[in-house]
Write an enzyme that holds these catalytic residues in place. Structure first.
Site, PDB file in Angstrom:
ATOM      1  N   GLU A 175      -5.363  16.496   3.600  1.00 26.29           N
ATOM      2  CA  GLU A 175      -5.058  15.376   4.565  1.00 26.29           C
ATOM      3  C   GLU A 175      -3.784  15.498   5.415  1.00 26.29           C
ATOM      4  OE1 GLU A 175      -3.979  11.836   2.333  1.00 26.29           O
ATOM      5  OE2 GLU A 175      -4.813  10.506   3.526  1.00 26.29           O
ATOM      6  N   GLU A 197      -1.629   8.153  -7.418  1.00 26.10           N
ATOM      7  CA  GLU A 197      -2.772   8.979  -7.163  1.00 26.10           C
ATOM      8  C   GLU A 197      -3.967   8.678  -7.730  1.00 26.10           C
ATOM      9  OE1 GLU A 197      -2.346  10.699  -4.749  1.00 26.10           O
ATOM     10  OE2 GLU A 197      -0.182  10.862  -4.563  1.00 26.10           O
TER      11      GLU A 197
HETATM   12 ZN    ZN Z   1      -1.014   7.774  -1.275  1.00 30.30          ZN
END
Ligand code: ZN
Length: 881
Positions: free
Chosen positions: A161, A333
């Site tokens: 990411e 997460e």
């Molecule tokens: Zn995050």
């Protein structure tokens, strides 16, 4: 992803002000169709399935691979274009069609495969043989080296990411292009390979090599792919039928037990909250040594990555703050496994759907599992951080248009995370927790394995709540800025108080700007009476509440706005301050300090509140006082007489608090008290309190022979105080400890201490050390950032002198912000020009926003020193008499 900010970057963001960039007002997202989603690729072809086989060579930092991509040709085309960066291609072909001519574009990060004749609509398998690099910073496939008793080791991981999967696999590397994956790796026998899915088969190839094949993944976005390889060990438990695991380097699973328990507790709770069971068979939490400037953890589906300091606890150095960080990071997460992984934003414009939501959910989960931590109070701090950014010209709406990879990377900021979180908290409070949860469940059910825009969420919440919410949500997510609610009148009759409210806008750098208009949900509470709610609309409102006397606006602090009471009503608030709930004390205090710095009320009002706060107040309230004192102390940099006068007052306020909690940790005390102890020692030590400094040094010296001299939870703060005031001999002692240390978690801590030195010669040595081989590839940048916290001129000049070497220690996604942020803590207006000149010479025009924020931070400090400090200095003179 869990974002990480260096000291200098925090200074840059929190204090940033002033720039020529006007914040755009976003429009509601159009209904989601392939044609409305931003893409940098032609729409003629889309991926269905990737079949990847690769062989990493960890020693040579390279890999070779072949991928067979099942594609769907939607519009006939002779050229298939996808994303690829830093890859070299050997061959590409489609069976029955032939080989392709390959062309790469480094600037656009694409590869195009052109065939002799157009591909008709339909499915094909595009087979590509290629090779790529293994990096030494956390982007793409990367290596982390670490020390052990048995010598140096190297482990591999991936970080994709926002747009780095293209460095590993030629792909449609955008969140909208979901596909399934089969991954196969050839690895050294005996090492453990990790992926999103469990290993389906392992084949011994002989010669010390094995082939592992992972089970087929569900449909997912490229940025969530994961691979890891090294000398690891795993511990697992079963939770709600899922194998929940932790993976560490060999020998470290005992340090991961806390994270394992958190994950196992959270999984069934999330299953229930989201109304959708976690869809994969296993969920690993993977700890890796080292650091990144950008993030501490990443939500790869089924294989969450953490740097060790965010997942492991070591009794030698871990504090209660670390335990909280581990729990909240795991909670963050894991929330992404649904919000982000199962349902994914269509494009980076709606990144906040991932990050605002996960930030809010981590707080919700923490309130449930650890009510003793008072996560609602912590959320006030997050909201404060968001507002400090959002009251500036450089801000942007929560939903913002993103075009480039760098803009997507810069979108991981306090507006996306903390404002997103605060807006959700406000809307949840407005519709009620159950209606909110029901709306989230409906959204999950409808969009599982798909992509969404923000309006898809509002639609479901509105249906569940049975009342309009989209208008309020649009006001707060499509336009930037912070509403300001002013109490213009307050009257009491028949035992009830009526408040008249006016809405304008709080701005730190555009005081005369025409305010935007929001629909603002407001809750008020009479200190001696009841609670009432209203929706301020069109700039005006009024509300009547039972009881007379002082009334707190934004009671419970779920609103995203600031409040001005006016001098008379404010003195009533000060007089009743000790009786307010802790969350409102914190909210009022935060408003008062920010309004004071921006000129909306006297900057000394905060000091009055700090004096009116009882020593029995909540630890988080007391800690906020210590934090603001440290900020004021920083503003007095280079003004020794005034700083000494301030320190006298600050130390007199904080010292009795430290005496109250004491140095030695007490059995059974609340974690919040233990955390306050560390913060008071840090603040007092930072401001040079002679007693704290002497005690820290005494314990540091005794540590060689007495293992009880420095309790584990206080180790970091005591060593930090010693390091800040170190002489050359002490600095050398800490360095020798760092060189001898074999535990990466502890070793990283020791190297970062070397960068805390207040002495300029030692700070310079820390910079030189950072660029040497000694600390290791991923510690260098955090050392340079730490030096910049107290020596911005030195660190910035050093980075310019060693630009290529410094950039080599920074991952690609952080390059447009790292060096500019080094100057952000400066009080010299010339630094703003230097930062802007650097950005103009080195970054594309659309990628200078973070540099602009750093330059603005400098000018804001200059303005505060000029315009606000004199009043504080005068208050100190009065206090001395
Ligand atoms: Zn995050």
């Amino acid at each position: 992803m869990r974002r990480l900010l260096s000291t200098a970057a925090v200074a840059a963001l929190v204090f940033a002000a002033g720039s020529a960039l006007a914040a755009p007002v976003a429009k509601p997202a159009p209904a989601l169709t392939a044609a409305t989603v931003t893409t940098q690729l032609p729409r003629s072809v889309r991926p269905i399935h990737y079949d990847l086989a690769f062989t990493p060579d960890a020693g040579k930092l390279t890999f070779t691979a072949s991928v067979k991509i099942t594609i769907e040709v939607v519009e006939p085309t002779a050229t298939v274009t996808l994303q690829a960066a830093d890859l070299t291609f050997a061959k590409a072909q489609i069976a029955g069609i032939g080989s392709a001519t390959i062309k790469t574009d480094d600037e656009a990060q694409t590869a195009s495969f052109t065939f002799d004749r157009p591909l008709a609509r339909g499915r094909y398998v595009l087979a590509i043989d290629y090779a790529g690099k293994i990096y030494t910073q956390a982007a793409g496939l990367f290596a982390l080296d670490y020390e052990t008793e048995a010598g140096k080791k190297r482990a591999l991981y991936t970080q994709f990411e926002n747009s780095d999967a293209r460095r590993f696999i030629p792909s449609w590397d955008e969140p909208f292009f979901k596909a399934t994956y089969d991954v196969e790796a050839t690895i050294p026998t005996g090492q453990m390979a990790l992926g999103n899915m469990p290993i389906a088969s392992t084949t011994d190839l002989g010669g010390g090599r094995s082939r592992v094949k992972f089970a087929t993944s569900p449909k997912m976005s490229t940025y969530l792919l994961f691979f890891g390889l090294g000398e690891f060990e795993r511990a697992t438990v079963k939770a709600a039928g899922v194998d929940v695991g932790v993976v560490t380097k060999t020998g470290d699973t005992p340090k991961a037990q806390y994270a394992l328990k958190a994950a196992a507790d959270l999984l069934p709770w999330y299953n229930s909250y989201f109304g959708a069971p976690y869809p994969l068979p296993a969920l690993d939490n993977i700890a890796a040594p080292g650091r990144s400037q950008f993030f501490s953890a990443m939500e790869n589906w089924g294989a969450i990555f953490y740097f060790e300091y965010a997942m492991l606890l070591d009794p030698k150095i871990s504090s209660q703050t670390d335990s909280q960080r581990v729990f909240t990071t795991v909670a963050h997460e894991m929330a992404h496994q649904w919000f982000g992984d199962l349902v994914t934003m269509a494009w980076w414009d709606d990144l906040w759907l991932n990050e605002g939501f996960a930030s809010w959910m981590e707080g919700r989960a923490t309130e449930h599992f650890h009510p003793e931590w008072n996560a609602a109070l912590t959320a006030v701090g997050g909201r404060e951080y968001a507002m400090s950014l959002d009251a500036l010209k450089t801000t942007h709406p929560v939903v913002q248009h993103v075009e480039t990879v760098e803009q997507a990377s810069q979108a991981f900021d306090g507006i996306t995370y903390q404002k997103g979180e605060a807006v959700i908290r406000m809307l949840e409070s407005y519709v009620g927790a159950e209606a909110w949860r029901d709306g989230v469940r409906a959204y999950m059910k409808k969009h599982a394995h798909g992509n969404t825009v923000s309006d898809d969420l509002w639609r479901e919440i509105e249906t569940a709540a049975g009342k309009p919410i989209t208008g309020i949500a649009h006001d707060f997510t499509l336009q930037p800025g912070v509403p300001l609610i002013t109490v213009t009148d307050q009257t009491c009759a028949d035992g009830k108080t009526t408040l008249t409210l006016a809405q304008s806008e709080f701005s730190k750098d555009l005081p005369g700007k025409t305010p935007l208009t929001w629909r603002v949900p407001v809750t008020v509470r009479s200190v001696d009476g009841g609670v009432a709610k209203t929706l301020v609309t069109g700039g005006k409102g009024s509300v009547t509440v039972a009881g007379c006397g002082p009334v707190i606006v934004n009671a419970g602090q779920s609103g995203y706005f600031r409040t001005v009471y006016g001098p008379t009503r404010f003195s009533g608030v000060v007089q009743s301050f000790a009786r307010l709930p802790a969350i409102d004390q914190l909210g009022v205090m935060s408003d008062v300090w920010s309004l004071g710095l921006a000129g909306y009320q006297a900057p000394t009002d905060f000091l009055d509140l700090a004096q009116a706060t009882p020593a029995s107040a909540d630890p988080q309230v007391l800690s906020r006082i210590a934090g603001v004192f440290e900020t004021i102390d920083g503003y007095y940099e280079g003004m020794p007489a005034e700083r000494a006068a301030f320190r006298k007052v600050a130390l007199a306020r904080l010292n009795p608090l430290l005496a109250q909690v004491g140095w030695p940790p007490k059995a059974g005390e609340p974690d919040t008290v233990a955390i306050l102890r560390g913060e008071l020692i840090g603040a007092l030590g930072g401001m040079g309190d002679p007693d704290v400094l002497a005690e820290a040094r005494r314990r540091f010296a005794a540590d060689k022979t007495d293992p009880a001299a420095i309790p584990g939870p206080l180790r970091k703060v005591i060593l930090t105080v010693v390091a800040q005031h170190a002489d050359a001999a002490t600095w050398d002692t800490i360095r020798a400890q760092a060189q001898a240390e074999k535990t990466p978690l502890v070793r990283a801590q020791l190297y970062s201490l070397l960068a805390d030195a207040g002495d300029e010669t030692l700070a310079r040595r820390a910079l030189e050390l950072a660029l040497s081989e000694e600390p290791g590839e991923t510690l260098s940048s955090s050392m340079i950032s730490s030096v910049a916290g107290s020596h911005p001129e030195l660190a910035f000049a050093f980075a310019l002198d060693h630009k290529d070497a410094v950039n080599g220690k920074v991952d690609s996604s952080s390059r447009t912000r790292f060096i500019p942020a080094l100057g952000a803590a400066s009080s010299d207006p010339a630094m703003a020009d230097k930062i802007r000149a650097f950005a103009a010479a080195n970054f594309a025009e659309g990628s200078r926003k973070d540099a602009e924020k750093s330059a603005a931070a400098v000018l804001n400090r200059v303005a505060i020193r000029q315009n606000r400090l004199p009043a504080i200095t005068a208050w100190l003179a009065r206090a001395a008499h």
